[in-house]
Enzyme design. Structure first.
Site, PDB file in Angstrom:
ATOM      1  N   SER A 141       0.841  -1.196   0.000  1.00  0.00           N
ATOM      2  CA  SER A 141       0.000   0.000   0.000  1.00  0.00           C
ATOM      3  C   SER A 141       0.876   1.245   0.000  1.00  0.00           C
ATOM      4  CB  SER A 141      -0.879   0.016   1.254  1.00  0.00           C
ATOM      5  OG  SER A 141      -1.550   1.263   1.343  1.00  0.00           O
ATOM      6  N   TYR A 154      -1.296  -1.644  10.146  1.00  0.00           N
ATOM      7  CA  TYR A 154      -1.536  -1.960   8.727  1.00  0.00           C
ATOM      8  C   TYR A 154      -0.236  -1.804   7.929  1.00  0.00           C
ATOM      9  CZ  TYR A 154      -3.611  -1.413   4.008  1.00  0.00           C
ATOM     10  OH  TYR A 154      -3.930  -1.525   2.668  1.00  0.00           O
TER      11      TYR A 154
HETATM   12  P1  NAP Z   1     -12.173  -4.747   0.079  1.00  0.00           P
HETATM   13  O1  NAP Z   1     -13.010  -4.002  -0.879  1.00  0.00           O
HETATM   14  O2  NAP Z   1     -12.430  -4.634   1.540  1.00  0.00           O
HETATM   15  O3  NAP Z   1     -12.212  -6.287  -0.343  1.00  0.00           O
HETATM   16  C1  NAP Z   1     -11.467  -7.206   0.413  1.00  0.00           C
HETATM   17  C2  NAP Z   1     -11.542  -8.578  -0.206  1.00  0.00           C
HETATM   18  O4  NAP Z   1     -10.701  -9.432   0.585  1.00  0.00           O
HETATM   19  C3  NAP Z   1     -12.938  -9.179  -0.188  1.00  0.00           C
HETATM   20  O5  NAP Z   1     -13.122  -9.942  -1.364  1.00  0.00           O
HETATM   21  C4  NAP Z   1     -12.887 -10.096   1.033  1.00  0.00           C
HETATM   22  O6  NAP Z   1     -13.704 -11.245   0.902  1.00  0.00           O
HETATM   23  C5  NAP Z   1     -11.450 -10.559   0.996  1.00  0.00           C
HETATM   24  N1  NAP Z   1     -10.963 -11.053   2.289  1.00  0.00           N
HETATM   25  C6  NAP Z   1     -10.941 -10.403   3.477  1.00  0.00           C
HETATM   26  N2  NAP Z   1     -10.422 -11.219   4.423  1.00  0.00           N
HETATM   27  C7  NAP Z   1     -10.101 -12.380   3.790  1.00  0.00           C
HETATM   28  C8  NAP Z   1      -9.540 -13.608   4.219  1.00  0.00           C
HETATM   29  N3  NAP Z   1      -9.195 -13.812   5.499  1.00  0.00           N
HETATM   30  N4  NAP Z   1      -9.367 -14.611   3.310  1.00  0.00           N
HETATM   31  C9  NAP Z   1      -9.731 -14.434   2.015  1.00  0.00           C
HETATM   32  N5  NAP Z   1     -10.278 -13.291   1.556  1.00  0.00           N
HETATM   33  C10 NAP Z   1     -10.453 -12.284   2.441  1.00  0.00           C
HETATM   34  O7  NAP Z   1     -10.616  -4.374  -0.099  1.00  0.00           O
HETATM   35  P2  NAP Z   1      -9.849  -3.684  -1.344  1.00  0.00           P
HETATM   36  O8  NAP Z   1      -9.849  -2.234  -1.151  1.00  0.00           O
HETATM   37  O9  NAP Z   1     -10.312  -4.273  -2.623  1.00  0.00           O
HETATM   38  O10 NAP Z   1      -8.341  -4.156  -1.029  1.00  0.00           O
HETATM   39  C11 NAP Z   1      -7.663  -5.159  -1.757  1.00  0.00           C
HETATM   40  C12 NAP Z   1      -6.187  -5.082  -1.418  1.00  0.00           C
HETATM   41  O11 NAP Z   1      -5.666  -3.807  -1.800  1.00  0.00           O
HETATM   42  C13 NAP Z   1      -5.860  -5.251   0.078  1.00  0.00           C
HETATM   43  O12 NAP Z   1      -4.696  -6.030   0.219  1.00  0.00           O
HETATM   44  C14 NAP Z   1      -5.600  -3.829   0.535  1.00  0.00           C
HETATM   45  O13 NAP Z   1      -4.751  -3.789   1.662  1.00  0.00           O
HETATM   46  C15 NAP Z   1      -4.949  -3.256  -0.706  1.00  0.00           C
HETATM   47  N6  NAP Z   1      -5.039  -1.789  -0.797  1.00  0.00           N
HETATM   48  C16 NAP Z   1      -6.248  -1.175  -0.894  1.00  0.00           C
HETATM   49  C17 NAP Z   1      -6.292   0.206  -0.973  1.00  0.00           C
HETATM   50  C18 NAP Z   1      -7.594   0.962  -1.063  1.00  0.00           C
HETATM   51  O14 NAP Z   1      -7.569   2.190  -0.928  1.00  0.00           O
HETATM   52  N7  NAP Z   1      -8.714   0.312  -1.271  1.00  0.00           N
HETATM   53  C19 NAP Z   1      -5.103   0.956  -0.964  1.00  0.00           C
HETATM   54  C20 NAP Z   1      -3.892   0.284  -0.864  1.00  0.00           C
HETATM   55  C21 NAP Z   1      -3.868  -1.095  -0.789  1.00  0.00           C
HETATM   56  P3  NAP Z   1     -15.155 -11.390   1.632  1.00  0.00           P
HETATM   57  O15 NAP Z   1     -16.003 -10.364   0.953  1.00  0.00           O
HETATM   58  O16 NAP Z   1     -15.596 -12.780   1.342  1.00  0.00           O
HETATM   59  O17 NAP Z   1     -14.937 -11.092   3.080  1.00  0.00           O
END
Ligand code: NAP
Length: 246
Positions: A141, A154
């Site tokens: 991130s 985090y």
């Molecule tokens: P999100 O919308 O909250 O989606 C998270 C996904 O991860 C969902 O499909 C969830 O599945 C799954 N998940 C959560 N816990 C899990 C587990 N224990 N085992 C398997 N699957 C699990 O998150 P996002 O924003 O798309 O983030 C995706 C990645 O990008 C993450 O690694 C995050 O740290 C990184 N990131 C995001 C941002 C941002 O601004 N959004 C910025 C930097 C980095 P369920 O729905 O089944 O729970």
């Protein structure tokens, strides 16, 4: 569109957010995709139906990435269904911001279990089973570069992911497998938006010189590049995709 027919990609955390956009994009590029999720079966199934309706191939796989046995079963199921694994996208992750002094033991452990151990669990299976020519993309991130209050734990989980990325790329010497990480800036998903006021979201949106939030598709494009033929010489790198934020 790149033709990746017969190549099989596991995308963790693909029921929604960035992971869902990645699964959809890789399927459009011709990959067979495994849509991993932890709890939201309905969203995962809907995505698989949409991909198949568009002529792609997809399988859903419920597995908590923090559980090594569940991860092993997901890799077993993928091999049984499709004969092998060529791409692993370690996208599953959680974020709950809190001042370090107010972070409970449970929250600390949960973040490391999913973000860091979850990545470790899948990398270990990939080390044992991924086919030659494979591609691995981990998720860090841009918050790591910002050092904002509330992000200590985090960021620590993501710093560890970056460390795994650099070393693992070298440990796979001779296997023709690349290991990189993407470090997004703020992206409009549940993870980023939940718990933030409209004002705070607007402040984040103004931070990058491109003056908007990232969209899941912005990150899916970067991942599609890293797993495609054009990125064959990119290995052991952390690629920040954040509109120039840091
Ligand atoms: P999100 O919308 O909250 O989606 C998270 C996904 O991860 C969902 O499909 C969830 O599945 C799954 N998940 C959560 N816990 C899990 C587990 N224990 N085992 C398997 N699957 C699990 O998150 P996002 O924003 O798309 O983030 C995706 C990645 O990008 C993450 O690694 C995050 O740290 C990184 N990131 C995001 C941002 C941002 O601004 N959004 C910025 C930097 C980095 P369920 O729905 O089944 O729970």
């Amino acid at each position: 569109m790149q033709d990746q027919t017969d190549r099989v990609a596991i995308v963790t955390g693909a029921s929604r957010g960035i992971g869902a956009a990645i699964a959809e994009r890789l399927a459009a590029d011709g990959f067979t995709v495994v849509i991993n999720y932890a709890g939201d079966a309905a969203s995962a199934e809907n995505l698989a139906c949409r991909i198949e309706a568009n002529g792609g191939r997809a399988l859903t796989a419920k597995a908590d990435v923090a559980d090594p046995e569940a991860v092993k079963r997901m890799f077993d199921a993928t091999e049984a269904a499709f004969g092998g694994i060529d791409v692993l996208i370690n996208n599953a992750g959680i974020l709950k911001t809190a001042a370090l002094a107010e972070t409970s033991d449970d929250e600390f452990d949960r973040h490391f279990a999913i973000n860091t151990k979850g990545t470790f669990n899948t990398l270990r299976e990939a080390a044992r089973r991924m086919r030659s020519g494979g591609r691995i993309v981990n998720f860090s991130s841009t918050t790591l570069a910002l050092n904002l209050p509330g992000y200590a734990v985090y960021n620590a989980t993501k710093a560890a992911v970056e460390a795994l990325t650099h070393v693992f790329a070298k440990e796979l010497r001779g296997r023709d497998i690349t290991v990189n990480a993407v470090a997004p800036g703020p992206v409009a998903t549940d993870l980023f938006l939940s718990g933030k006021s409209e004002d705070l979201v607007a402040q984040f949106a103004k931070m990058p010189p491109l003056e908007r939030l990232g969209q899941p598709g912005d990150i899916a494009s970067v991942v599609a590049f890293l797993v495609g033929p054009a990125a064959g010489w990119v290995n052991g790198q952390i690629l920040r995709a954040n509109g120039g934020l840091a």
